[in-house]
Write a protein that holds these residues in place. Structure first.
Motif, PDB file in Angstrom:
ATOM      1  N   VAL A  38       0.841  -1.201   0.000  1.00 37.31           N
ATOM      2  CA  VAL A  38       0.000   0.000   0.000  1.00 37.31           C
ATOM      3  C   VAL A  38       0.876   1.251   0.000  1.00 37.31           C
ATOM      4  CG1 VAL A  38      -1.677   1.324   1.351  1.00 37.31           C
ATOM      5  CG2 VAL A  38      -1.959  -1.141   1.096  1.00 37.31           C
ATOM      6  N   GLY A  39       1.986   1.184   0.766  1.00 44.82           N
ATOM      7  CA  GLY A  39       2.910   2.305   0.803  1.00 44.82           C
ATOM      8  C   GLY A  39       3.511   2.594  -0.557  1.00 44.82           C
ATOM      9  N   TRP A  40       3.891   1.532  -1.278  1.00 46.58           N
ATOM     10  CA  TRP A  40       4.438   1.728  -2.623  1.00 46.58           C
ATOM     11  C   TRP A  40       3.400   2.359  -3.538  1.00 46.58           C
ATOM     12  CZ3 TRP A  40       9.218   1.792  -4.280  1.00 46.58           C
ATOM     13  CH2 TRP A  40      10.203   1.097  -3.573  1.00 46.58           C
ATOM     14  N   TRP A  41       2.174   1.858  -3.486  1.00 46.08           N
ATOM     15  CA  TRP A  41       1.112   2.405  -4.347  1.00 46.08           C
ATOM     16  C   TRP A  41       0.879   3.878  -4.036  1.00 46.08           C
ATOM     17  CZ3 TRP A  41      -3.606   4.537  -2.965  1.00 46.08           C
ATOM     18  CH2 TRP A  41      -4.482   4.821  -4.022  1.00 46.08           C
ATOM     19  N   TRP A  42       0.767   4.205  -2.750  1.00 48.22           N
ATOM     20  CA  TRP A  42       0.491   5.594  -2.353  1.00 48.22           C
ATOM     21  C   TRP A  42       1.657   6.498  -2.734  1.00 48.22           C
ATOM     22  CZ3 TRP A  42       2.343   9.499   0.778  1.00 48.22           C
ATOM     23  CH2 TRP A  42       1.443  10.507   1.128  1.00 48.22           C
ATOM     24  N   THR A  43       2.875   6.016  -2.557  1.00 51.49           N
ATOM     25  CA  THR A  43       4.057   6.817  -2.880  1.00 51.49           C
ATOM     26  C   THR A  43       4.131   7.105  -4.371  1.00 51.49           C
ATOM     27  OG1 THR A  43       5.268   5.856  -1.022  1.00 51.49           O
ATOM     28  CG2 THR A  43       6.574   6.913  -2.743  1.00 51.49           C
ATOM     29  N   VAL A  44       3.880   6.082  -5.180  1.00 49.99           N
ATOM     30  CA  VAL A  44       3.898   6.280  -6.636  1.00 49.99           C
ATOM     31  C   VAL A  44       2.878   7.324  -7.053  1.00 49.99           C
ATOM     32  CG1 VAL A  44       3.401   5.181  -8.854  1.00 49.99           C
ATOM     33  CG2 VAL A  44       4.815   3.993  -7.160  1.00 49.99           C
ATOM     34  N   GLN A  45       1.680   7.252  -6.463  1.00 52.09           N
ATOM     35  CA  GLN A  45       0.641   8.230  -6.792  1.00 52.09           C
ATOM     36  C   GLN A  45       1.027   9.629  -6.333  1.00 52.09           C
ATOM     37  OE1 GLN A  45      -2.034   7.328  -8.680  1.00 52.09           O
ATOM     38  NE2 GLN A  45      -1.044   5.333  -8.714  1.00 52.09           N
ATOM     39  N   LEU A  61       7.007  20.962   5.291  1.00 53.75           N
ATOM     40  CA  LEU A  61       7.384  19.955   6.275  1.00 53.75           C
ATOM     41  C   LEU A  61       6.317  18.883   6.418  1.00 53.75           C
ATOM     42  CD1 LEU A  61       9.170  18.840   8.518  1.00 53.75           C
ATOM     43  CD2 LEU A  61       8.129  20.469  10.092  1.00 53.75           C
ATOM     44  N   GLY A  62       5.071  19.282   6.539  1.00 56.90           N
ATOM     45  CA  GLY A  62       3.990  18.319   6.720  1.00 56.90           C
ATOM     46  C   GLY A  62       3.874  17.370   5.541  1.00 56.90           C
ATOM     47  N   TRP A  63       3.956  17.915   4.332  1.00 58.19           N
ATOM     48  CA  TRP A  63       3.839  17.083   3.138  1.00 58.19           C
ATOM     49  C   TRP A  63       5.016  16.117   3.043  1.00 58.19           C
ATOM     50  CZ3 TRP A  63       6.626  15.993  -1.264  1.00 58.19           C
ATOM     51  CH2 TRP A  63       5.932  15.343  -2.295  1.00 58.19           C
ATOM     52  N   PHE A  64       6.220  16.628   3.268  1.00 61.47           N
ATOM     53  CA  PHE A  64       7.402  15.779   3.160  1.00 61.47           C
ATOM     54  C   PHE A  64       7.367  14.661   4.181  1.00 61.47           C
ATOM     55  CE2 PHE A  64      11.644  14.804   4.869  1.00 61.47           C
ATOM     56  CZ  PHE A  64      12.170  14.151   3.758  1.00 61.47           C
ATOM     57  N   LEU A  65       7.037  14.975   5.437  1.00 62.22           N
ATOM     58  CA  LEU A  65       7.040  13.941   6.475  1.00 62.22           C
ATOM     59  C   LEU A  65       6.011  12.847   6.185  1.00 62.22           C
ATOM     60  CD1 LEU A  65       7.591  15.642   9.952  1.00 62.22           C
ATOM     61  CD2 LEU A  65       9.090  14.056   8.735  1.00 62.22           C
ATOM     62  N   SER A  66       4.847  13.250   5.678  1.00 59.18           N
ATOM     63  CA  SER A  66       3.831  12.240   5.368  1.00 59.18           C
ATOM     64  C   SER A  66       4.328  11.311   4.259  1.00 59.18           C
ATOM     65  CB  SER A  66       2.516  12.909   4.958  1.00 59.18           C
ATOM     66  OG  SER A  66       2.667  13.669   3.766  1.00 59.18           O
ATOM     67  N   VAL A  67       4.934  11.881   3.217  1.00 63.76           N
ATOM     68  CA  VAL A  67       5.475  11.054   2.136  1.00 63.76           C
ATOM     69  C   VAL A  67       6.649  10.217   2.634  1.00 63.76           C
ATOM     70  CG1 VAL A  67       6.657  11.121  -0.102  1.00 63.76           C
ATOM     71  CG2 VAL A  67       4.707  12.623   0.312  1.00 63.76           C
ATOM     72  N   TRP A  68       7.504  10.804   3.449  1.00 67.50           N
ATOM     73  CA  TRP A  68       8.691  10.110   3.948  1.00 67.50           C
ATOM     74  C   TRP A  68       8.309   8.898   4.786  1.00 67.50           C
ATOM     75  CZ3 TRP A  68      13.843   9.995   3.271  1.00 67.50           C
ATOM     76  CH2 TRP A  68      14.630   9.433   4.275  1.00 67.50           C
ATOM     77  N   VAL A  69       7.351   9.060   5.694  1.00 69.85           N
ATOM     78  CA  VAL A  69       6.952   7.945   6.562  1.00 69.85           C
ATOM     79  C   VAL A  69       6.367   6.802   5.737  1.00 69.85           C
ATOM     80  CG1 VAL A  69       5.311   7.240   8.351  1.00 69.85           C
ATOM     81  CG2 VAL A  69       6.611   9.356   8.624  1.00 69.85           C
ATOM     82  N   VAL A  70       5.537   7.139   4.758  1.00 72.97           N
ATOM     83  CA  VAL A  70       4.976   6.087   3.905  1.00 72.97           C
ATOM     84  C   VAL A  70       6.075   5.434   3.073  1.00 72.97           C
ATOM     85  CG1 VAL A  70       3.346   5.592   2.046  1.00 72.97           C
ATOM     86  CG2 VAL A  70       2.724   7.217   3.839  1.00 72.97           C
ATOM     87  N   VAL A 210      15.205  12.077  -4.559  1.00 71.98           N
ATOM     88  CA  VAL A 210      14.396  11.467  -3.507  1.00 71.98           C
ATOM     89  C   VAL A 210      12.953  11.223  -3.952  1.00 71.98           C
ATOM     90  CG1 VAL A 210      13.656  13.632  -2.427  1.00 71.98           C
ATOM     91  CG2 VAL A 210      13.949  11.579  -1.010  1.00 71.98           C
ATOM     92  N   MET A 211      12.519  11.896  -5.015  1.00 73.25           N
ATOM     93  CA  MET A 211      11.174  11.679  -5.530  1.00 73.25           C
ATOM     94  C   MET A 211      11.153  10.707  -6.705  1.00 73.25           C
ATOM     95  SD  MET A 211       9.359  13.450  -3.494  1.00 73.25           S
ATOM     96  CE  MET A 211       9.693  14.701  -2.250  1.00 73.25           C
ATOM     97  N   SER A 212      12.278  10.022  -6.944  1.00 68.22           N
ATOM     98  CA  SER A 212      12.349   9.046  -8.025  1.00 68.22           C
ATOM     99  C   SER A 212      11.933   7.671  -7.516  1.00 68.22           C
ATOM    100  CB  SER A 212      13.771   8.985  -8.589  1.00 68.22           C
ATOM    101  OG  SER A 212      13.920   7.879  -9.458  1.00 68.22           O
ATOM    102  N   VAL A 213      10.854   7.139  -8.061  1.00 63.07           N
ATOM    103  CA  VAL A 213      10.388   5.819  -7.639  1.00 63.07           C
ATOM    104  C   VAL A 213      11.399   4.747  -8.044  1.00 63.07           C
ATOM    105  CG1 VAL A 213       8.556   4.109  -7.913  1.00 63.07           C
ATOM    106  CG2 VAL A 213       7.970   6.527  -7.726  1.00 63.07           C
ATOM    107  N   VAL A 214      12.055   4.941  -9.189  1.00 63.46           N
ATOM    108  CA  VAL A 214      13.048   3.969  -9.642  1.00 63.46           C
ATOM    109  C   VAL A 214      14.195   3.858  -8.646  1.00 63.46           C
ATOM    110  CG1 VAL A 214      14.756   3.446 -11.417  1.00 63.46           C
ATOM    111  CG2 VAL A 214      12.481   4.252 -12.078  1.00 63.46           C
ATOM    112  N   TRP A 215      14.765   5.005  -8.253  1.00 62.71           N
ATOM    113  CA  TRP A 215      15.893   4.961  -7.329  1.00 62.71           C
ATOM    114  C   TRP A 215      15.454   4.572  -5.922  1.00 62.71           C
ATOM    115  CZ3 TRP A 215      20.352   4.040  -8.978  1.00 62.71           C
ATOM    116  CH2 TRP A 215      20.769   4.514 -10.219  1.00 62.71           C
ATOM    117  N   MET A 216      14.239   4.902  -5.580  1.00 67.29           N
ATOM    118  CA  MET A 216      13.689   4.444  -4.302  1.00 67.29           C
ATOM    119  C   MET A 216      13.652   2.917  -4.269  1.00 67.29           C
ATOM    120  SD  MET A 216       9.870   5.282  -2.885  1.00 67.29           S
ATOM    121  CE  MET A 216       9.056   4.168  -1.746  1.00 67.29           C
ATOM    122  N   ALA A 217      13.223   2.297  -5.383  1.00 66.46           N
ATOM    123  CA  ALA A 217      13.168   0.838  -5.462  1.00 66.46           C
ATOM    124  C   ALA A 217      14.571   0.240  -5.434  1.00 66.46           C
ATOM    125  CB  ALA A 217      12.436   0.416  -6.733  1.00 66.46           C
TER     126      ALA A 217
END
Length: 275
Positions: A38-45, A61-70, A210-217
């Motif tokens: 679910v985290g991967w799906w939400w992060t990609v979106q 800060l709020g947006w980044f932390l929410s994305v970071w935790v997921v 840090v917003m690259s899904v490829v490098w995150m994977a």
């Protein structure tokens, strides 16, 4: 506090006790993998169209932390699942809440690491303006970050921290706390060892986008390999070689790095506004 005496476990043989616990706690492990999915799906979106390459802006800060935790749940839950399963097997009470609190404490430590990363980025931006822009020092700082991360892979501190991650039974026996509060504390402490093990890899993620899904994977895969591959030295030396190669390429031929968004090149690097 010591762990329950009635729980019979084999001697600490690295990851073997944790993998044995996975077979007993398949339901719990499945929950963690579902949460990661679910985290991967939400992060990609959430990150679609936001990859601006190295040193991508972090938004509010709020947006980044929410994305970071997921992101951390998506990246880390699969590799920490055996430890959570072993913890669940060792508890006196078969409460479904305690292992989830352990995972929550683990995630809380990573949230604190994300907060520190955000604060450092804000401090650099305030002190030096757009120094991390690609056409200024950004490219060189990104390459240097990857090289430093490669060197860290071979340090004694990395070895100690990785050892804690690869010997879950030893960690649990040495830091046992009873109760739900204890579960949260133990999860947070395990997360701290994991941050010590993986902070350089996370810095590399910032250096690559840090917003690259490829490098995150890719980073998530490297972390999983380091924590689970039987040949520990092969994993760490292989990671060091990969990071060094990426660092050299970013410094000399960034266009040769797969999936790297080069800011300002051919119109790439434009991103949708963050919240």
């Amino acid at each position: 506090m010591s762990p329950p005496a009635q729980v019979r476990l084999p001697p600490d043989r690295g990851l073997a006790p944790a993998f044995a616990a996975v077979r007993v706690r398949l339901g719990l492990v499945a929950v963690l993998f579902v949460l990661a999915g679910v985290g991967w799906w939400w992060t990609v979106q959430s990150m679609r169209g936001m990859d601006e390459g190295p040193w991508t802006g972090l938004g509010t800060l709020g947006w980044f932390l929410s994305v970071w935790v997921v992101m951390m749940a998506a990246m880390m839950f699969p590799s920490v699942a055996p430890t959570v399963a072993l913890y669940s097997r060792m508890t006196r009470r078969r409460s479904p809440l305690s292992p989830l609190l352990f995972a929550a404490g683990y995630l809380l430590t990573w949230a604190a690491a994300g907060l520190l990363a955000f604060a450092l980025t804000a401090l650099v931006t305030r002190a030096a303006g757009d120094v991390l822009a690609w056409d200024r020092a950004g490219r060189w700082v990104a390459g240097a970050t990857l090289v430093v991360a490669a060197v860290y892979e071979l340090t004694p501190l990395k070895d100690v921290c990785l050892g804690k991650c690869r010997s879950p039974l030893g960690f649990l026996l040495g830091s046992w706390r009873d109760g739900r509060r204890g579960a949260l504390q133990m999860g947070a402490r395990h997360g701290a060892w994991c941050v010590g093990c993986c902070w350089a890899l996370m810095a590399s993620l910032f250096a690559l986008g840090v917003m690259s899904v490829v490098w995150m994977a890719v980073v998530a895969g490297v972390i999983a390999v380091e924590k689970t591959l039987p040949w520990r030295r092969v994993a760490t030396y292989g990671t060091a070689a990969l990071l060094l190669a990426l660092g050299v390429l970013v410094l000399t031929a960034p266009q040769a790095v797969p999936a790297l968004t080069t800011p300002g090149a051919d119109g790439t690097g434009e991103m949708e506004p963050m919240p």
